[in-house]
Design a protein around this motif. Sequence first.
Motif, PDB file in Angstrom:
ATOM      1  N   ALA A 298       1.521  -6.868  -8.164  1.00  0.00           N
ATOM      2  CA  ALA A 298       0.092  -6.970  -8.490  1.00  0.00           C
ATOM      3  C   ALA A 298      -0.194  -8.202  -9.333  1.00  0.00           C
ATOM      4  O   ALA A 298      -1.197  -8.895  -9.122  1.00  0.00           O
ATOM      5  CB  ALA A 298      -0.359  -5.709  -9.224  1.00  0.00           C
TER       6      ALA A 298
ATOM      7  N   ARG B 235      -9.363   6.033   1.673  1.00  0.00           N
ATOM      8  CA  ARG B 235     -10.170   5.188   0.779  1.00  0.00           C
ATOM      9  C   ARG B 235     -11.641   5.602   0.824  1.00  0.00           C
ATOM     10  O   ARG B 235     -12.327   5.620  -0.204  1.00  0.00           O
ATOM     11  CB  ARG B 235     -10.002   3.724   1.166  1.00  0.00           C
ATOM     12  CG  ARG B 235     -10.400   2.733   0.073  1.00  0.00           C
ATOM     13  CD  ARG B 235     -10.177   1.305   0.530  1.00  0.00           C
ATOM     14  NE  ARG B 235      -8.768   0.983   0.669  1.00  0.00           N
ATOM     15  CZ  ARG B 235      -8.145   0.826   1.827  1.00  0.00           C
ATOM     16  NH1 ARG B 235      -8.808   0.990   2.978  1.00  0.00           N
ATOM     17  NH2 ARG B 235      -6.858   0.519   1.867  1.00  0.00           N
TER      18      ARG B 235
ATOM     19  N   THR C 236     -10.911   3.090 -12.732  1.00  0.00           N
ATOM     20  CA  THR C 236     -11.016   1.843 -13.473  1.00  0.00           C
ATOM     21  C   THR C 236     -10.290   1.960 -14.808  1.00  0.00           C
ATOM     22  O   THR C 236     -10.128   3.052 -15.364  1.00  0.00           O
ATOM     23  CB  THR C 236     -12.485   1.459 -13.741  1.00  0.00           C
ATOM     24  OG1 THR C 236     -13.063   2.434 -14.631  1.00  0.00           O
ATOM     25  CG2 THR C 236     -13.277   1.416 -12.439  1.00  0.00           C
TER      26      THR C 236
ATOM     27  N   VAL D 203      -2.376  -7.743  -2.974  1.00  0.00           N
ATOM     28  CA  VAL D 203      -3.194  -6.537  -2.936  1.00  0.00           C
ATOM     29  C   VAL D 203      -2.248  -5.346  -3.034  1.00  0.00           C
ATOM     30  O   VAL D 203      -1.437  -5.104  -2.136  1.00  0.00           O
ATOM     31  CB  VAL D 203      -4.016  -6.458  -1.638  1.00  0.00           C
ATOM     32  CG1 VAL D 203      -4.765  -5.129  -1.569  1.00  0.00           C
ATOM     33  CG2 VAL D 203      -4.979  -7.633  -1.546  1.00  0.00           C
TER      34      VAL D 203
ATOM     35  N   GLU E  11      -2.191  -1.242  -3.683  1.00  0.00           N
ATOM     36  CA  GLU E  11      -2.999  -0.032  -3.740  1.00  0.00           C
ATOM     37  C   GLU E  11      -2.096   1.194  -3.814  1.00  0.00           C
ATOM     38  O   GLU E  11      -1.065   1.262  -3.136  1.00  0.00           O
ATOM     39  CB  GLU E  11      -3.907   0.077  -2.514  1.00  0.00           C
ATOM     40  CG  GLU E  11      -4.981  -1.000  -2.439  1.00  0.00           C
ATOM     41  CD  GLU E  11      -5.877  -0.818  -1.237  1.00  0.00           C
ATOM     42  OE1 GLU E  11      -7.062  -0.499  -1.411  1.00  0.00           O
ATOM     43  OE2 GLU E  11      -5.367  -0.984  -0.109  1.00  0.00           O
TER      44      GLU E  11
ATOM     45  N   ASP F 200      -4.779  -1.207  -7.678  1.00  0.00           N
ATOM     46  CA  ASP F 200      -5.940  -0.376  -7.366  1.00  0.00           C
ATOM     47  C   ASP F 200      -5.470   1.059  -7.145  1.00  0.00           C
ATOM     48  O   ASP F 200      -4.649   1.316  -6.257  1.00  0.00           O
ATOM     49  CB  ASP F 200      -6.656  -0.877  -6.107  1.00  0.00           C
ATOM     50  CG  ASP F 200      -7.352  -2.210  -6.323  1.00  0.00           C
ATOM     51  OD1 ASP F 200      -7.769  -2.474  -7.462  1.00  0.00           O
ATOM     52  OD2 ASP F 200      -7.462  -2.986  -5.358  1.00  0.00           O
TER      53      ASP F 200
ATOM     54  N   ARG G 187       0.854  -1.187   0.000  1.00  0.00           N
ATOM     55  CA  ARG G 187       0.000   0.000   0.000  1.00  0.00           C
ATOM     56  C   ARG G 187       0.891   1.238   0.000  1.00  0.00           C
ATOM     57  O   ARG G 187       1.723   1.412   0.891  1.00  0.00           O
ATOM     58  CB  ARG G 187      -0.942  -0.015   1.197  1.00  0.00           C
ATOM     59  CG  ARG G 187      -1.985  -1.129   1.100  1.00  0.00           C
ATOM     60  CD  ARG G 187      -3.019  -1.081   2.206  1.00  0.00           C
ATOM     61  NE  ARG G 187      -4.129  -1.971   1.911  1.00  0.00           N
ATOM     62  CZ  ARG G 187      -4.177  -3.261   2.274  1.00  0.00           C
ATOM     63  NH1 ARG G 187      -3.170  -3.792   2.956  1.00  0.00           N
ATOM     64  NH2 ARG G 187      -5.222  -4.010   1.957  1.00  0.00           N
TER      65      ARG G 187
ATOM     66  N   LEU H  55      -3.033  -0.114 -13.839  1.00  0.00           N
ATOM     67  CA  LEU H  55      -4.383  -0.680 -13.769  1.00  0.00           C
ATOM     68  C   LEU H  55      -4.457  -2.032 -14.466  1.00  0.00           C
ATOM     69  O   LEU H  55      -5.095  -2.963 -13.968  1.00  0.00           O
ATOM     70  CB  LEU H  55      -5.379   0.291 -14.399  1.00  0.00           C
ATOM     71  CG  LEU H  55      -5.613   1.604 -13.635  1.00  0.00           C
ATOM     72  CD1 LEU H  55      -6.377   2.595 -14.499  1.00  0.00           C
ATOM     73  CD2 LEU H  55      -6.365   1.346 -12.332  1.00  0.00           C
TER      74      LEU H  55
ATOM     75  N   ARG I  49     -12.227   5.174  -6.775  1.00  0.00           N
ATOM     76  CA  ARG I  49     -11.380   4.162  -7.390  1.00  0.00           C
ATOM     77  C   ARG I  49     -11.408   4.316  -8.911  1.00  0.00           C
ATOM     78  O   ARG I  49     -12.468   4.337  -9.527  1.00  0.00           O
ATOM     79  CB  ARG I  49     -11.853   2.762  -6.993  1.00  0.00           C
ATOM     80  CG  ARG I  49     -10.978   1.642  -7.539  1.00  0.00           C
ATOM     81  CD  ARG I  49     -11.516   0.298  -7.096  1.00  0.00           C
ATOM     82  NE  ARG I  49     -10.755  -0.792  -7.687  1.00  0.00           N
ATOM     83  CZ  ARG I  49     -11.057  -2.085  -7.528  1.00  0.00           C
ATOM     84  NH1 ARG I  49     -12.112  -2.417  -6.785  1.00  0.00           N
ATOM     85  NH2 ARG I  49     -10.321  -3.009  -8.086  1.00  0.00           N
TER      86      ARG I  49
ATOM     87  N   TRP J 190      -6.510   4.785  -6.079  1.00  0.00           N
ATOM     88  CA  TRP J 190      -7.521   5.569  -5.381  1.00  0.00           C
ATOM     89  C   TRP J 190      -7.184   7.047  -5.536  1.00  0.00           C
ATOM     90  O   TRP J 190      -6.087   7.482  -5.173  1.00  0.00           O
ATOM     91  CB  TRP J 190      -7.572   5.197  -3.899  1.00  0.00           C
ATOM     92  CG  TRP J 190      -8.005   3.788  -3.664  1.00  0.00           C
ATOM     93  CD1 TRP J 190      -7.213   2.681  -3.523  1.00  0.00           C
ATOM     94  CD2 TRP J 190      -9.349   3.316  -3.560  1.00  0.00           C
ATOM     95  NE1 TRP J 190      -7.965   1.560  -3.331  1.00  0.00           N
ATOM     96  CE2 TRP J 190      -9.292   1.914  -3.348  1.00  0.00           C
ATOM     97  CE3 TRP J 190     -10.599   3.936  -3.619  1.00  0.00           C
ATOM     98  CZ2 TRP J 190     -10.431   1.130  -3.195  1.00  0.00           C
ATOM     99  CZ3 TRP J 190     -11.743   3.157  -3.463  1.00  0.00           C
ATOM    100  CH2 TRP J 190     -11.655   1.771  -3.250  1.00  0.00           C
TER     101      TRP J 190
END
Length: 498
Positions: free
Chosen positions: A369, A466, A473, A374, A376, A405, A349, A400, A471, A407
């Motif tokens: 990733a 968050r 896409t 995970v 972020e 992810d 993260r 992506l 988020r 944010w």
Amino acid sequence: MEWVYAWWGWFDWPPTLGNLGVEIAVALDLAFRVVAASVVSNNRRPSSAVAWLLAIFFIPFLGLFAFLLIGSSKLPRRRRNKQRRVSEVILARTADIDIERPDDGPPWLEPVTRMNRRLGAMPMLAGADATLETDYVASLHQMADEIDLAREFVHAEFYILSLDETTQPVFDALGRAVERGVTVRVLFDHLASLRIPGYRRTIRHLDRIGVQWARMLPFTPCKREVLRPDLRNHRKLLIIDGQVGFIGSQNLIDARYGKRRNRRLGREWIDIMARFTGPVVQELDAVFRTDWYSETDDLLDVGAGGTLVRAEATGDLYAQCVPSGPGFEAQNNLKLFNALIHNANESVRMISPYFVPDESLLMAVTSAAEQGLVVELFVSEQGDQPIVHHAQRSYYELLLASGVDIWMYPQPFVLHAKTLTIDGRTSVIGSSNMDMRSFTLNLEVSVLVEGADFAADLAEFEDLLRSRSRRLTLTEWKRRPWHEQIADGFCRLASALM
């Protein structure tokens, strides 16, 4: 070989008087390009080398002048020697300190801390305690309260330092400390603070309250000081008596940076600071003393009373200070980030307002990733620096597509915090962005922290971000206007020169 004969066809041998000048010009141009390619590519990242060569080839005079002015990412040899001297002192005083890590810590932690020690001289030590402050104004009041408890010295070092209504409590506390007989030393980056309204008022106030102060990396060509406007000291530190230390992303200035435009737009900076106690504080103080020595030639003893890392343990955290910048031979912060991400097993993260990675960091993040971790990344929806913001956006599609992810913190706010958390227990907090400027041109400082409690506090901050963020896409990103794509690509190339 057809291209060789075609090129050689430019020449007429033996030469005639009419075309001799053309042939000499072509030969000199070819020699210039060969030499430029060799010199520019030496010990430089491929992306940076290509960008510089394009600049030199397409705009020869301006590009060559810029390269001669800012092409090197190293401080002058005299200043690097000062850093080396202090590092040698720290290594000598901590030679009997074994690498400390928790018994239940990840097995890869020890090699990483050994690398950090080799590059930045500081060891990983037990006995630290840390708390986080995410409220901008509350953080300043907390610093002022700690300064009011100082009995020996206060060392403040900020990229930007400005006297305003928000920072007044800190300046008042510094004045009270001087009145009590406490030695107060203040460092601030010259160009960064100079461009803030009220700079001269701030300097006059420091003189009035009796603070010892110095500008970091001053840009004063007439005085033959540092002539590099691109090399900056980006560190943010506050140390009280070698017992309490603050480090993070927050500058000593109002959250709107004293700009009318920011007030009109409602733009504020979102920052985070960590308050540390325990042995790591003296490591932070050693960073300040090194910078003070670099700017003033006044070599303060490294560690209060020469007792570096002998401070009393105050908590259960393991912490290691990691300084980085053009005063070192290696990119200490980049190597730290890469090592941590490559060793992650569950999650990565990252909070970085300026995410412009080099090839190695981009590979580390996307690989994590793609392995199913995970991953972020928290960024601002709209950055405050257009070129860097567009350069950052140029990486979003690849991130992506690999499963990262992203944010986006809503505008008009600027998410300025800088943290990295691995597997919910190993963390980094400090002044360093994840961009090529922080890796090569800025003096930065970070703290590597091993401990689930500190990581959990960071997780609460991430949860807050968050909940306020959107988020991004891949489908949405691919639909952005064509002119934005062009701007992103161009700025990505330009960022390699910065």
